[in-house]
Motif scaffolding. Structure first.
Motif, PDB file in Angstrom:
ATOM      1  N   HIS A   1       0.878  -1.183  -0.059  1.00 47.37           N
ATOM      2  CA  HIS A   1       0.055   0.138   0.234  1.00 47.37           C
ATOM      3  C   HIS A   1       0.739   1.398  -0.107  1.00 47.37           C
ATOM      4  O   HIS A   1       0.496   2.200  -0.523  1.00 47.37           O
ATOM      5  CB  HIS A   1      -0.825  -0.129   1.205  1.00 47.37           C
TER       6      HIS A   1
ATOM      7  N   TYR B   1       1.851   1.664  -3.553  1.00 52.27           N
ATOM      8  CA  TYR B   1       0.682   1.897  -4.229  1.00 52.27           C
ATOM      9  C   TYR B   1       0.565   3.590  -4.230  1.00 52.27           C
ATOM     10  O   TYR B   1       0.081   4.373  -5.318  1.00 52.27           O
ATOM     11  CB  TYR B   1      -0.255   1.309  -3.758  1.00 52.27           C
TER      12      TYR B   1
ATOM     13  N   ILE C   1       4.215  -2.266  -8.414  1.00 54.58           N
ATOM     14  CA  ILE C   1       2.747  -2.362  -8.301  1.00 54.58           C
ATOM     15  C   ILE C   1       2.118  -2.559  -9.840  1.00 54.58           C
ATOM     16  O   ILE C   1       1.077  -3.030  -9.923  1.00 54.58           O
ATOM     17  CB  ILE C   1       2.332  -0.633  -8.014  1.00 54.58           C
TER      18      ILE C   1
ATOM     19  N   ARG D   1      -8.295   1.616  -8.403  1.00 51.44           N
ATOM     20  CA  ARG D   1      -7.187   1.319  -8.012  1.00 51.44           C
ATOM     21  C   ARG D   1      -6.525   1.160  -9.653  1.00 51.44           C
ATOM     22  O   ARG D   1      -5.521   1.810  -9.758  1.00 51.44           O
ATOM     23  CB  ARG D   1      -6.804   0.247  -7.191  1.00 51.44           C
TER      24      ARG D   1
ATOM     25  N   VAL E   1      -3.732   3.544 -11.088  1.00 50.00           N
ATOM     26  CA  VAL E   1      -2.178   3.262 -11.292  1.00 50.00           C
ATOM     27  C   VAL E   1      -2.035   3.576 -12.712  1.00 50.00           C
ATOM     28  O   VAL E   1      -0.887   4.120 -13.205  1.00 50.00           O
ATOM     29  CB  VAL E   1      -2.097   1.568 -11.085  1.00 50.00           C
TER      30      VAL E   1
END
Length: 197
Positions: free
Chosen positions: A51, A54, A85, A112, A116
């Motif tokens: 995390h 991320y 990631i 997410r 990304v």
């Protein structure tokens, strides 16, 4: 004549039952194939380090580094975080393409994946230029996954969760009924004599 019709009717019923069983078994097998993939992916997803990486990729990468560097031009520690990631989500995209994970996973990771790709997309596009591949090969699965996730309606997660909840309830009921039927058919366990150890 009547016996032939009855025999034909029973054969058709047997064929339908067998077909239904085969389709049900295929669905169960598919879900069994998904379980190890989910477990492996969740092991990484549960870590604090994951995390942290991320958040770095989605919140700081574009602010601190120029996309003109591409991926290979990033400092080693930054590139390591980005690769961890990016390839995590790329692996999910590949598993989705292979029908090992389904759209529920995409719906759950929707926001997410979009974040990304928004952060790393410019770096990936530049890296493709640097590599001179002439095509969109590098992280193409992730790009398509993010595009599909972006196009997914916002209420998809809620719809999938409701459907999934109904399916889970039905599966539980069927499993209980199967266990009960198996218990009725199983011979009673032998009871050891009272003096035996």
């Amino acid at each position: 004549m009547v016996f032939n019709l009855v025999a034909t009717g029973l054969s058709i019923v047997a064929l339908l039952v067998t077909s239904y069983s085969a389709v049900s078994q295929a669905g169960l097998q598919r879900r069994n194939n998904q379980l190890p993939a989910y477990v492996d992916l969740l092991a990484d997803f549960r870590s604090v380090e994951f995390h942290d990486r991320y958040q770095f990729v989605t919140q700081r990468l574009l602010a601190e580094y120029d996309p003109a560097l591409g991926l290979s031009g990033l400092p080693d520690d930054v590139r390591r975080q980005v690769y961890d990631i990016v390839y995590y989500y790329q692996n999910i995209a590949v598993l989705r393409l292979a029908d090992i994970v389904d759209d529920e996973m995409m719906a759950l990771l929707r926001v997410r994946v979009v974040k990304v790709w928004a952060a790393v997309g410019p770096f990936v596009l530049r890296e493709r230029e640097v590599m001179g591949t002439g095509g969109q090969y590098l992280l193409r699965g992730l790009e398509d996954f993010a595009s599909d996730a972006q196009d997914m309606p916002h209420d998809t997660v809620n719809r999938l969760m409701q459907t999934s909840r109904a399916q889970r309830t039905w599966r539980r009921r069927r499993a209980v009924l199967r266990r009960r039927a198996a218990l009725r058919q199983a011979p009673p366990a032998p009871v050891p004599p009272s003096g035996a150890e």
